[in-house]
Design an enzyme around this catalytic site. Structure first.
Site, mmCIF file in Angstrom:
data_model
loop_
_atom_site.group_PDB
_atom_site.id
_atom_site.type_symbol
_atom_site.label_atom_id
_atom_site.label_comp_id
_atom_site.label_asym_id
_atom_site.label_seq_id
_atom_site.Cartn_x
_atom_site.Cartn_y
_atom_site.Cartn_z
ATOM 1 N N HIS A 33 74.349 65.053 73.468
ATOM 2 C CA HIS A 33 75.644 65.287 72.815
ATOM 3 C C HIS A 33 75.575 66.730 72.335
ATOM 4 C CE1 HIS A 33 78.925 64.254 69.773
ATOM 5 N NE2 HIS A 33 78.428 65.392 69.310
ATOM 6 N N ASP A 35 73.104 60.749 70.375
ATOM 7 C CA ASP A 35 74.565 60.880 70.506
ATOM 8 C C ASP A 35 75.280 60.636 69.180
ATOM 9 O OD1 ASP A 35 76.998 61.276 71.973
ATOM 10 O OD2 ASP A 35 77.348 59.144 71.711
ATOM 11 N N HIS A 60 77.540 55.475 79.087
ATOM 12 C CA HIS A 60 77.725 55.983 77.717
ATOM 13 C C HIS A 60 78.761 55.141 76.968
ATOM 14 C CE1 HIS A 60 78.174 59.795 75.004
ATOM 15 N NE2 HIS A 60 78.479 58.694 74.327
ATOM 16 N N HIS A 96 79.631 63.978 77.811
ATOM 17 C CA HIS A 96 81.070 64.242 77.589
ATOM 18 C C HIS A 96 81.481 65.713 77.511
ATOM 19 C CE1 HIS A 96 79.463 64.351 73.516
ATOM 20 N NE2 HIS A 96 79.493 63.049 73.344
ATOM 21 N N ASP A 115 82.553 56.854 76.940
ATOM 22 C CA ASP A 115 82.218 57.110 75.534
ATOM 23 C C ASP A 115 82.965 56.084 74.660
ATOM 24 O OD1 ASP A 115 81.053 58.102 73.267
ATOM 25 O OD2 ASP A 115 82.111 60.019 73.266
ATOM 26 N N HIS A 162 79.381 52.722 73.118
ATOM 27 C CA HIS A 162 78.922 52.357 71.771
ATOM 28 C C HIS A 162 79.284 50.893 71.561
ATOM 29 C CE1 HIS A 162 78.120 56.569 70.572
ATOM 30 N NE2 HIS A 162 79.055 56.826 71.465
ATOM 31 N N HIS A 171 86.589 51.492 66.937
ATOM 32 C CA HIS A 171 86.610 51.573 65.474
ATOM 33 C C HIS A 171 87.597 50.546 64.948
ATOM 34 C CE1 HIS A 171 84.016 55.026 64.935
ATOM 35 N NE2 HIS A 171 84.658 55.678 65.887
#
Ligand code: DOR
Ligand code: ZN
Ligand code: ZN
Length: 421
Positions: free
Chosen positions: A176, A149, A57, A229, A302, A59, A306
């Site tokens: 999610h 998700d 998992h 999560h 997860d 991003h 950013h």
């Protein structure tokens, strides 16, 4: 092509053992004491040799949000964190809801050629919760699972149909769990600290209701489901009782849920903002118990990088997420193994073997014949987490300044060194 890893302590599924590993043509060809071979040697004396970590998992943000992360920076960060394989969520732009985006990610993986990357397709088109995406075509192109998700599929009938379709193609839904109406704009856990700070809270029930719904669907349909999560004590309990009844449910949690509590939000540091939110001590303790007794199957990061401008704003406006791929092993080792809660072998099940099993990826353990996806670590070296040193573009972590053990020395993927300290 041969490589020999000598003098290390191997972590196998049934415990630790001092032995050498011979790698030939990308595979572990022999595990034994005192192997002699005329080839490149990695001296692992005083180090531990682990199965490469598998993060089901993450991003990676590409395509569309390359300012936050891209497949190259995310892969570099992954191998620096000891990961040999990751699965990336589809909340990109465009959303990974069709075979073209799946193929694009696979193509970029080949170009970058660091860790293995498995795309996860969206459950619904544009992750809008309405029409199903091209599940069969995505699977054919290489998607290993489907997930919306970032949010739940609100419509239970759409979710039912997606579970049935995905199951027909032999892949799982990764859920999610969040009832968006009940969250109602909440940004932290609802409780004492949300009242104290004035930050809008989100009830455990917002997560638990969806965990219970996915389990109800899975149980009624007899189709496996995976819960993303888990952050609540009550969610752990729902999953535990479902497993007891024989429901085919698996579940994951992240380091921030077994290490932190919402006391940290009183700093108003937006690096503590994550979805689901970190909760209270009874949740943290229940998650550790769930990891111990097998209610929770996997530790994932997860990894949600950013940019500074997404985080350096008021708490209510900041993006949700923690850049976690470079701190997952040292945090898990320090807080679960060094603290005496789990054995290192069990931690490797949570970080390698079980994710491989849940998604049918293969690998995840050190054994003869397996792909040589291997991570060498120094468990004695203590250091302080410093996000300025992250390779990931995302410097957003609430763990800055934490003292941890477990330095990644090198990471091999299919027998090739992809990261060395
Ligand atoms: O904190 C989170 N960040 N939770 C999610 O579900 C999505 C993720 C992201 O994409 O940033
Ligand atoms: Zn999520
Ligand atoms: Zn996520």
């Amino acid at each position: 092509m041969k490589t020999l890893i000598k003098n290390g302590t191997l972590v196998l599924r049934d415990g630790e053992k001092k032995a050498d590993i011979l790698i030939e043509d990308g595979k572990i060809s022999k595990i034994s004491a005192n192997i002699k071979a005329d080839c490149k040697v990695i001296d692992a004396a005083g180090k531990h040799v682990l199965p490469g970590f598998i993060d089901m998992h993450v991003h990676l943000r590409e395509p569309g949000f390359e300012g936050k992360e891209d497949i190259e920076s995310g892969s570099k960060a992954a191998v620096a964190g000891g990961f040999t394989q990751v699965c990336c969520m589809p909340n990109t732009n465009p959303v990974c809801d069709n075979a073209v985006v799946v193929s694009y990610i696979k193509y970029r993986q080949q170009q970058v050629n660091l860790c293995k990357i498995n795309p996860i397709g969206a459950i619904t088109r544009g992750q809008e919760g309405k029409a199903m995406s091209d599940i069969g075509k995505m699977k054919e192109a290489g998607a290993v699972a489907i997930s919306d998700d970032g949010k739940s599929v609100a419509d239970s009938n759409v979710m039912r149909l997606a579970m049935e379709y995905a199951n027909g193609f032999g892949i799982k839904c990764l859920c999610h769990c969040e009832d968006a109406n009940l969250v109602d704009g909440g940004v932290v856990n609802e409780g004492y600290n949300s009242t104290l700070t004035g930050l809008k809270g989100s009830l455990r029930a917002a997560e638990d209701i969806m965990i219970a719904r996915e389990i109800a669907l899975s149980e009624s349909l007899g189709i496996p489901v995976h819960i993303c999560h888990v952050s609540t004590y009550s969610g752990v309990e729902i999953i535990r009782s479902a497993k007891k009844r024989g429901v085919k449910v698996t579940a994951e949690t992240c380091p921030h849920y077994f290490i932190l509590t919402d006391d940290i939000i009183t700093s108003f540091d937006t690096n503590t903002k994550v979805n689901p939110p970190v909760r209270e001590d009874k949740d943290r303790k229940a998650i550790i118990k769930g990891l111990k007794d097998g209610t929770l199957d996997c530790i994932v990061t997860d990894h949600a990088p950013h940019s500074l401008k997404d985080k350096q704003v008021e708490y209510n406006l900041a993006a949700f997420g923690i850049s976690g791929i470079e701190t997952s092993f040292p945090l898990s080792y320090t807080y679960l193994v060094k603290s005496g809660q789990l054995t290192l072998s069990r931690l490797m099940d949570l970080m390698s073997y079980n994710p491989a099993t849940v998604l049918n990826l293969g690998g995840g353990e050190l054994k003869e014949g397996a792909p040589a996806d291997i991570t060498v670590v120094d468990l004695n070296e203590k250091y302080v987490i410093d996000s300025k040193k992250f390779i990931s573009k995302g410097k957003n972590t609430p763990f800055n300044g934490f003292e941890v053990y477990g330095k990644i020395i090198c990471t091999l993927v299919d027998g090739i060194v992809k990261y060395a300290e």
